[in-house]
Write an enzyme that holds these catalytic residues in place. Structure first.
Site, PDB file in Angstrom:
ATOM      1  N   ASN A  67     -15.221  -0.251  40.819  1.00  0.00           N
ATOM      2  CA  ASN A  67     -14.287   0.270  39.819  1.00  0.00           C
ATOM      3  C   ASN A  67     -13.564   1.527  40.274  1.00  0.00           C
ATOM      4  OD1 ASN A  67     -17.174   0.910  39.484  1.00  0.00           O
ATOM      5  ND2 ASN A  67     -16.429   2.443  38.046  1.00  0.00           N
TER       6      ASN A  67
ATOM      7  N   THR B  54     -25.058 -12.186  14.501  1.00  0.00           N
ATOM      8  CA  THR B  54     -23.932 -13.075  14.194  1.00  0.00           C
ATOM      9  C   THR B  54     -22.805 -12.862  15.201  1.00  0.00           C
ATOM     10  OG1 THR B  54     -24.546 -12.954  11.879  1.00  0.00           O
ATOM     11  CG2 THR B  54     -22.314 -13.740  12.359  1.00  0.00           C
TER      12      THR B  54
ATOM     13  N   ALA C 191     -13.952  -8.296  28.349  1.00  0.00           N
ATOM     14  CA  ALA C 191     -12.595  -8.730  27.990  1.00  0.00           C
ATOM     15  C   ALA C 191     -11.555  -7.634  28.187  1.00  0.00           C
ATOM     16  CB  ALA C 191     -12.577  -9.193  26.531  1.00  0.00           C
ATOM     17  N   HIS C 192     -11.933  -6.362  27.960  1.00  0.00           N
ATOM     18  CA  HIS C 192     -10.891  -5.334  27.891  1.00  0.00           C
ATOM     19  C   HIS C 192     -10.249  -5.003  29.229  1.00  0.00           C
ATOM     20  CE1 HIS C 192     -13.048  -1.483  29.062  1.00  0.00           C
ATOM     21  NE2 HIS C 192     -14.081  -2.264  28.887  1.00  0.00           N
TER      22      HIS C 192
ATOM     23  N   CYS D 284     -15.936   6.496  32.650  1.00  0.00           N
ATOM     24  CA  CYS D 284     -17.202   6.885  32.018  1.00  0.00           C
ATOM     25  C   CYS D 284     -17.703   8.226  32.531  1.00  0.00           C
ATOM     26  CB  CYS D 284     -18.274   5.839  32.284  1.00  0.00           C
ATOM     27  SG  CYS D 284     -17.675   4.187  32.067  1.00  0.00           S
TER      28      CYS D 284
ATOM     29  N   GLN E  46     -14.697  -5.549  37.063  1.00  0.00           N
ATOM     30  CA  GLN E  46     -13.406  -5.150  37.639  1.00  0.00           C
ATOM     31  C   GLN E  46     -12.715  -6.287  38.368  1.00  0.00           C
ATOM     32  OE1 GLN E  46     -11.526  -2.425  37.464  1.00  0.00           O
ATOM     33  NE2 GLN E  46     -12.973  -1.301  36.202  1.00  0.00           N
TER      34      GLN E  46
ATOM     35  N   GLY F 146     -19.142  -5.342  29.029  1.00  0.00           N
ATOM     36  CA  GLY F 146     -19.718  -5.294  30.369  1.00  0.00           C
ATOM     37  C   GLY F 146     -21.083  -4.623  30.384  1.00  0.00           C
ATOM     38  N   THR F 147     -21.191  -3.498  29.713  1.00  0.00           N
ATOM     39  CA  THR F 147     -22.442  -2.738  29.736  1.00  0.00           C
ATOM     40  C   THR F 147     -23.596  -3.574  29.184  1.00  0.00           C
ATOM     41  OG1 THR F 147     -21.229  -0.672  29.521  1.00  0.00           O
ATOM     42  CG2 THR F 147     -23.562  -0.622  28.920  1.00  0.00           C
TER      43      THR F 147
HETATM   44  N1  PLP Z   1     -18.923  -2.412  35.319  1.00  0.00           N
HETATM   45  C1  PLP Z   1     -17.768  -2.012  35.855  1.00  0.00           C
HETATM   46  C2  PLP Z   1     -17.523  -2.225  37.319  1.00  0.00           C
HETATM   47  C3  PLP Z   1     -16.808  -1.383  35.057  1.00  0.00           C
HETATM   48  O1  PLP Z   1     -15.671  -0.956  35.597  1.00  0.00           O
HETATM   49  C4  PLP Z   1     -17.082  -1.203  33.664  1.00  0.00           C
HETATM   50  C5  PLP Z   1     -16.111  -0.540  32.778  1.00  0.00           C
HETATM   51  O2  PLP Z   1     -15.719   0.567  32.949  1.00  0.00           O
HETATM   52  C6  PLP Z   1     -18.307  -1.658  33.161  1.00  0.00           C
HETATM   53  C7  PLP Z   1     -19.199  -2.255  34.021  1.00  0.00           C
HETATM   54  C8  PLP Z   1     -18.674  -1.485  31.717  1.00  0.00           C
HETATM   55  O3  PLP Z   1     -17.971  -2.392  30.898  1.00  0.00           O
HETATM   56  P1  PLP Z   1     -17.755  -2.096  29.338  1.00  0.00           P
HETATM   57  O4  PLP Z   1     -16.818  -0.950  29.259  1.00  0.00           O
HETATM   58  O5  PLP Z   1     -17.166  -3.363  28.782  1.00  0.00           O
HETATM   59  O6  PLP Z   1     -19.066  -1.804  28.735  1.00  0.00           O
END
Ligand code: PLP
Length: 389
Positions: free
Chosen positions: A153, A240, A203-204, A326, A182, A73-74
């Site tokens: 989130n 890759t 994915a997680h 986070c 989310q 996501g990040t």
């Molecule tokens: N955006 C939201 C709304 C999230 O909840 C999260 C994960 O905590 C992220 C972005 C970041 O995703 P990732 O942990 O895959 O980098």
């Protein structure tokens, strides 16, 4: 006998689904070629990668070439914001984001500010909702990109994305990104229905592995790569590709789409049952009462620290959090609750309980006893620390 942990922190991450592991293991073991190699070993990897990309695209109502595979996501969010900001810098330096974004969006925007971009933050209401008219008021023809998350989130509030996208696009050429990390397990994400140009997933949160995600970038959307090297991902993300993880993301997303109609009402009913046990007596819901993710029960507890409640619950065998994973360990109160108008002392009582597709009736029975008891003990601790509180 030690009972297994009741895991109510699915917003932080979801357990890896056995079906996803089963789909990934043969790829890791047998399809180890480089998808860019021309020989048969490489072509086998390319075929698996193409298949995964097609499934990810289909789940989002997109075409395969509109999907950029990333590390999560990040990275998807950083590529969307920075990539679109630099690509659109000739038209203007304004970036519009909501006040309740994840740190990935917030800090990517803050980083761009150091390079001369002008960041405009659209306020949220008491429920964390963003008003499409306020977004429109912030957008000018000199805006490069607007970013508003699909669902929050921390408090689970779902945004009116389609209406916001429509308002943004009244300004020709302004791009609209949504962080759907989310929302992905719970809400239908058809990019045309939503009307977005860019959309991020990971994915997680779906029972896939950590470290893989995707950015949808609508055909013709210009984004500047943030990582340079080979020509992978149509020059948008060099390196890759991880074929097994792409298969993991595709499998998790496919399963989520196929099961959603069955899982959502069941999880929402369990969440509501837990809410009945937890709310009241100075424990109030945060986020929107109805426009919220079906798995999210987030509250503020009066006369207690959220961190004390979650620590007691951890010792009692229940995993949950005070808010964003986070931000765990930081002394600051949630910027989301602050944006929603909660004073610091109320925001410090935040507790987030997030269910998942694996949550059982028996776990909710246990949580319904453990959470009120932990709140009572956290209040006793707070009263002892500050006599008279
Ligand atoms: N955006 C939201 C709304 C999230 O909840 C999260 C994960 O905590 C992220 C972005 C970041 O995703 P990732 O942990 O895959 O980098």
């Amino acid at each position: 006998m030690h009972e297994p942990t009741v895991y109510l922190d699915h917003a932080a991450t979801a357990p890896l689904r056995p079906e996803v592991l089963d789909a990934m293991v043969p790829v890791l073991r047998d399809v180890w070629g480089n998808p860019s190699s021309a020989h048969a070993t490489g072509r086998a990897a390319r075929a698996a990668l193409d298949g995964a990309r097609e499934r990810i695209a289909a789940a989002l109502g997109a075409t395969p070439r509109e999907i950029v595979l990333t590390s999560g996501g990040t990275e998807s969010i950083n590529l969307a914001l920075k990539g679109a900001a630099w690509a659109g810098s000739a038209r203007g330096h304004r970036i519009v984001v909501s006040a309740v974004e994840h740190h990935a969006v917030e800090n990517a925007a803050r980083h761009l500010e150091r390079y001369g971009f002008d960041i405009v933050v659209v306020p949220a209401d008491r429920y964390g909702r963003i008003d499409p008219d306020e977004v429109e008021a912030a957008v000018t023809d000199r805006t490069a990109i607007v970013s508003v998350m699909t669902a929050n989130n921390e408090v689970g509030t779902v945004q009116p994305i389609r209406a916001i996208a429509e308002r943004v696009h009244r300004h020709r050429g302004v791009l609209f990104h949504t962080d759907a990390v989310q929302a992905a397990p719970w809400l239908p994400l058809d990019v045309d229905e939503l009307g977005v140009d860019l959309l991020s997933i990971a994915a997680h949160k779906l029972g896939g592995p950590k470290g893989v995600g995707a950015l949808y970038a609508r055909r013709g959307t210009n984004i500047v790569a943030q990582q340079h090297g080979g020509s992978q991902e149509r020059y948008r993300r060099a390196g890759t590709e991880d074929v097994a993880y792409a298969v993991g993301l595709a499998t998790a997303l496919d399963l989520a789409v196929a099961e959603r109609a069955r899982i959502v009402p069941r999880v929402a009913a369990l969440r509501d049952r837990l809410a009945d046990a937890v709310l009241g007596d100075g424990v109030t819901l945060t986020g929107h009462p109805t426009e919220r993710l079906p798995n999210n029960l987030s509250v503020v507890v009066a006369r207690a620290e959220g961190g004390t409640v979650t620590t007691i619950l951890d010792l009692d065998g229940l995993a949950c959090s005070t808010g964003s994973a986070c931000a765990t360990g930081s002394a600051e109160v949630s910027h989301v609750l602050t944006a929603m108008g909660y004073p610091d002392d109320e925001a410090r009582g935040a507790v987030r309980l997030t269910l998942g597709r694996t949550t059982t009736d028996a776990e909710i029975d246990r949580a319904s006893a453990l959470v009120p008891d932990a709140i009572r003990r956290a209040r006793e601790a707070a009263a002892e620390a500050v006599p008279g509180r």
